[in-house]
Enzyme design. Structure first.
Site, short mmCIF file in Angstrom:
data_model
loop_
_atom_site.label_atom_id
_atom_site.label_comp_id
_atom_site.label_asym_id
_atom_site.label_seq_id
_atom_site.Cartn_x
_atom_site.Cartn_y
_atom_site.Cartn_z
N VAL A 169 43.32 38.35 35.26
CA VAL A 169 41.87 38.26 35.50
C VAL A 169 41.02 38.43 34.25
O VAL A 169 39.80 38.37 34.31
CB VAL A 169 41.42 39.31 36.55
CG1 VAL A 169 42.11 39.09 37.87
CG2 VAL A 169 41.66 40.73 36.05
N ILE A 217 45.97 40.68 43.40
CA ILE A 217 45.24 41.64 42.58
C ILE A 217 45.99 42.97 42.62
O ILE A 217 46.19 43.56 43.69
CB ILE A 217 43.79 41.81 43.07
CG1 ILE A 217 43.07 40.46 43.01
CG2 ILE A 217 43.06 42.84 42.23
CD1 ILE A 217 43.05 39.80 41.65
N GLN A 238 37.12 44.18 35.03
CA GLN A 238 37.37 43.10 34.09
C GLN A 238 36.45 41.91 34.34
O GLN A 238 35.88 41.34 33.41
CB GLN A 238 38.83 42.65 34.20
CG GLN A 238 39.81 43.53 33.47
CD GLN A 238 39.68 43.36 31.97
OE1 GLN A 238 40.05 42.34 31.41
NE2 GLN A 238 39.13 44.36 31.32
N GLU A 282 40.28 36.64 31.54
CA GLU A 282 39.44 35.58 30.98
C GLU A 282 38.75 34.69 32.02
O GLU A 282 37.68 34.15 31.74
CB GLU A 282 40.29 34.71 30.04
CG GLU A 282 40.31 35.28 28.65
CD GLU A 282 41.66 35.16 27.95
OE1 GLU A 282 41.66 34.90 26.74
OE2 GLU A 282 42.71 35.33 28.59
N ILE A 333 43.84 47.18 25.58
CA ILE A 333 42.63 47.03 24.77
C ILE A 333 41.38 47.39 25.57
O ILE A 333 40.26 46.98 25.25
CB ILE A 333 42.51 45.60 24.20
CG1 ILE A 333 42.45 44.57 25.32
CG2 ILE A 333 43.64 45.29 23.25
CD1 ILE A 333 42.17 43.14 24.83
N GLY A 334 41.61 48.18 26.62
CA GLY A 334 40.52 48.55 27.52
C GLY A 334 40.61 47.84 28.85
O GLY A 334 39.72 47.95 29.68
N ASN A 392 45.25 45.98 40.89
CA ASN A 392 44.37 47.14 40.97
C ASN A 392 42.95 46.63 41.19
O ASN A 392 42.35 46.05 40.28
CB ASN A 392 44.45 47.97 39.70
CG ASN A 392 43.62 49.26 39.77
OD1 ASN A 392 42.52 49.29 40.29
ND2 ASN A 392 44.16 50.33 39.21
N LYS A 417 48.35 36.66 38.74
CA LYS A 417 48.08 35.68 37.70
C LYS A 417 47.44 36.33 36.47
O LYS A 417 47.94 36.20 35.37
CB LYS A 417 47.17 34.57 38.23
CG LYS A 417 47.84 33.61 39.20
CD LYS A 417 46.88 32.52 39.63
CE LYS A 417 47.52 31.49 40.53
NZ LYS A 417 46.57 30.45 40.97
#
Length: 760
Positions: free
Chosen positions: A723, A649, A658, A725, A485-486, A651, A721
């Site tokens: 990122v 992480i 994000q 939200e 969704i982007g 990327n 995990k």
């Protein structure tokens, strides 16, 4: 799918060749397709004999339809039909089907189900014509006669009607039971804070309008291009509602122009477009207008009461958090608003509560960090109020009550690097230089304030399947019915696969956005990397083992007595890690085995029994600087430092993007965004992008993102995990606290508009 693969294989302007590793800041694979127009969204797919549908919406908030006047609309040249509840194709009862497949759970609204009107803006008819212009003009001529009934859309005037949500109706899990005796501890504590926090309605407003293009094949097969966060969810919905077999429906969402939770459920343009396609036996497209984007779902209006009590040294003795939120008359929509207050700080007495008020409007729905975005806001502003009353630094108060285990059930955290977030964020921001007293810093006509807040969000993992095909020429194609969704799903999944197989990124294609691909969950809850990413790594490991077995069968190989654990895949080869001289090219392995392609499949299932032994969460510390012109009431957020602990992480570039975008959302939540209702009409009034205020470039200044080192193998095999939200949670609270530090004035409702900032 061929066009998609070709577009994705075109390298981006700054994408290089060579090895790629997990964690590298890789540019978006889909970037070129998007900026050159090769990326087609739901309303952009061509079809022969395509008809166009335009929705007619109800102009009342409650009542029933007693009749239609359609002659003028039907007389417009090119009009094919007008669908209403009186002549729509037969649909099945769909109330129970939503329970397990749709996020969030519940019984959503059914378009054109009957003549009852449940909210203003409800779809009451679909005009279908040969051209969009004819359908739009004819829709303006449709007349609907109503029997109007009294409506009520006021949350604050109906708090006396608040009730506990139904577990059956909403799939609801209530807040945890009270720990200790929060009331008694509050009464006995020497320092007390009690306040109410209000948050208004917000709408998602993704750039891409909700749209569905139904392409009907000669055999009646429906290929549906839908704006959704799950192609398989929409496919499941269509099959069950219309009684169509699975092989008669394919849903694709190869590109989605933002959603932020608004696409978790199929929105009403999907069933309306399918109804028209079945009725007319031809292809149909339905696109909602920007105004119609305000006729389904929103972040709910919420009133929260928080009570904190502490000893004079800052030790928390009592936490009470109660929320009252709005829902519709036809469904109990429930958010996890208050639970976060039982997870962040060490305390022996915690009491949490959540109630609903049903009103004459559409059900709210999940919106980026649902529940936490305003639940944590209330807690973190209350913590700042407590720190001020204690004459204590806000960060010191949080460190004083730092929880090493989950306060409610004493479970350990799978990983928790929140303390490092505090330390690194504070150092980067310069928090040590902050004066304790409000109104201590000024430059020109602007008062300067520094505020901070904690953020937390669930670290979730679901189940998913993935397939991987390695071709004889070295190309790798990995597939799963995921969604982008982007957020960078195309790029991150290809990166995981490329790193696992030791291939250049340009040789790897990740296929998503097609309901016929291996099963994947809805793209939501910041769980796609932990879920689909783990499936991708899992299927690549199976492929590695298959290649290893084939390589050991090659004549003269030095790998015959080597264990798989000693191997590495680098530069298109497999080799012994301690002896690269014996490397074997992957293409040579396939050539020797006389295989044009080899394929593996993988089912990723969460380790539920292991995971349930831990509290799994992401954490953040947000520090911000505001400048307030007190005479004008204007607030500028000039600096934000967001320190994030979200596992490994994958990327660095897309993750940074994000979090930066989430911070922008947090600024909008704090200062700009609110949908206003005219309660006389029961209708949202600023239903456009000129009057619904969002943050623009002029509102955004310095955003500094720090990713704290963390690796969580409980949440996912990748150590990641999520990122999506965590970046918004705590931002609005940090801004509110900074405004208080600048002005000495506490604003307890969002958005914090100039009139509130200027209020005495």
């Amino acid at each position: 799918m061929t066009e998609l693969i070709e577009a994705l294989n075109a390298p981006t302007a700054d994408a290089g060749t060579g090895p790629v590793r997990v964690g590298d800041p890789v540019s978006r694979i889909d970037g070129r397709a998007k900026v050159t127009g090769q990326a087609r969204y739901a309303a952009e797919h061509p079809a022969e004999d395509l008809a166009y549908g335009v929705v007619v919406n109800a102009t009342i908030a409650r009542g029933r339809i007693v009749g239609f006047a359609l002659d003028a609309a039907l007389a417009v040249p090119g009009v094919l039909d007008i669908l209403t509840h009186l002549n729509k194709p037969k649909t099945r009862s769909i109330g129970l089907f939503y329970k397990d497949m749709t996020a969030p759970g519940g019984t959503p609204f059914k378009p054109l189900h009957d003549g009852d009107i449940a909210y203003s803006g409800q779809p009451v008819a679909l005009v279908v014509a040969e051209t969009f212009e004819a359908a739009r003009y004819a829709a303006s001529l449709v007349e609907v006669n109503y029997a109007v009934e009294p409506h009520d859309t006021r949350l604050l005037a109906n708090l006396h009607r608040a009730y506990k949500p139904s577990r059956l109706k909403a799939g609801y899990s209530p807040p945890p039971k009270e720990k200790g005796d929060a009331r008694a501890a509050f009464a006995a504590a020497p320092v007390q804070i009690e306040a109410e926090y209000y948050s208004g309605v917000e709408h998602h407003n993704p750039m891409e309008l909700f749209a569905t293009t139904v392409v009907r094949g000669p055999d009646g097969h429906l290929t549906i291009h839908d704006k959704t966060q799950s192609s398989q969810n929409s496919r499941w919905y269509v099959s069950h509602v219309f009684g169509l077999s699975k092989d008669k429906v394919t849903v694709r969402n190869t590109y989605v122009g933002g959603a932020f939770g608004s696409g978790l459920r199929p929105q009403y343009q999907l069933p309306l477009a399918v109804m028209a396609a079945l009725q007319l036996e031809r292809s149909v497209r339905v696109v909602l207008t920007r105004q119609q984007m305000f006729t389904f779902g929103h972040r709910p209006e919420t009133l929260q009461r928080v009570k904190l009590a502490a000893d004079r040294d800052g030790t928390l003795r009592s936490i009470s958090h109660h929320a009252v939120a709005e829902t519709s008359r036809f469904e109990d929509y429930v958010e996890v608003v208050v639970n976060w207050s039982g997870q962040l700080y060490r305390c022996d007495n915690i009491r949490l509560g959540y109630d609903l008020v049903d009103l004459d409007q559409y059900s709210p729905m999940d919106m980026r960090a649902p529940g936490a975005a305003h639940g944590v806001h209330a807690l973190e502003v209350a913590m700042d109020e407590l720190a001020h009353k204690l004459d204590m630094d806000p960060l010191a108060l949080r460190l004083k009550n730092y929880a090493e285990r989950n306060p409610m059930d004493d479970l350990p955290y799978s990983t928790k690097e929140l303390r490092a977030c505090y330390e690194q964020g504070a150092e980067r921001f310069g928090w040590a230089e902050r004066p304790l007293a409000p109104r201590s810093m000024q430059e020109g006509t602007e008062l300067i304030g520094w505020g901070m807040a904690t953020g937390t969000w669930d670290a979730m993992q679901m189940f998913a399947r993935a397939s991987a095909v390695l071709h004889a020429d070295g190309r790798l194609v990995v597939s799963s019915a995921a969604t982008d969704i982007g957020t960078g799903t195309y790029t991150v999944m290809a990166q995981i696969a490329a790193a696992a197989m030791g291939l250049p990124l340009e040789q790897v294609t990740f296929q998503l956005g097609d309901s016929t691909l291996p099963v994947a969950p809805i793209e939501g809850g910041s769980s796609h990397v932990t879920t689909v990413g783990s499936a991708v790594e899992g299927v690549c490991e199976k492929l590695q083992r298959r290649l290893f077995r084939l390589a050991r069968a090659m004549p003269g190989t030095a790998l015959r007595k080597v264990r798989f654990e000693e191997m590495e895949f680098v530069d298109g080869t497999l080799r012994r890690a301690v002896d690269p001289s014996g490397a074997v090219r992957l293409v040579d392995v396939l050539a020797h085995a006389n295989e044009a392609r080899i394929e593996e499949k993988y089912l990723m299932l969460p380790h539920v029994f292991k995971q349930k032994k831990y509290l799994r969460a992401t954490h953040s510390a947000v520090f911000c600087e505001v400048r307030v012109d007190e005479l004008m009431g204007t607030v500028r957020v000039t600096r934000v430092v967001s320190a994030i602990a979200a596992g490994r992480i994958i990327n660095a570039k897309t993750a940074h993007s994000q979090v930066s975008g989430a911070v922008v959302w947090g600024i909008g939540q704090a200062l700009h965004e609110e949908t206003h209702t005219d309660h006389r009409l029961g209708r949202f009034m600023n239903h456009n992008l000129s009057e619904y205020h969002v943050s623009v470039n002029a509102d955004i200044h310095d955003i500094d993102v720090i990713f704290v080192q963390e690796d969580d193998r409980v949440v996912s095999r990748l150590g990641a995990k999520g990122v999506g939200e965590i970046g918004i949670v705590g931002v609005s609270a940090a801004i509110s606290n900074a405004i208080f530090h600048a002005t000495g004035r506490r604003v307890r409702s969002t958005p914090m508009t100039p009139d509130k900032v200027m209020a005495p």
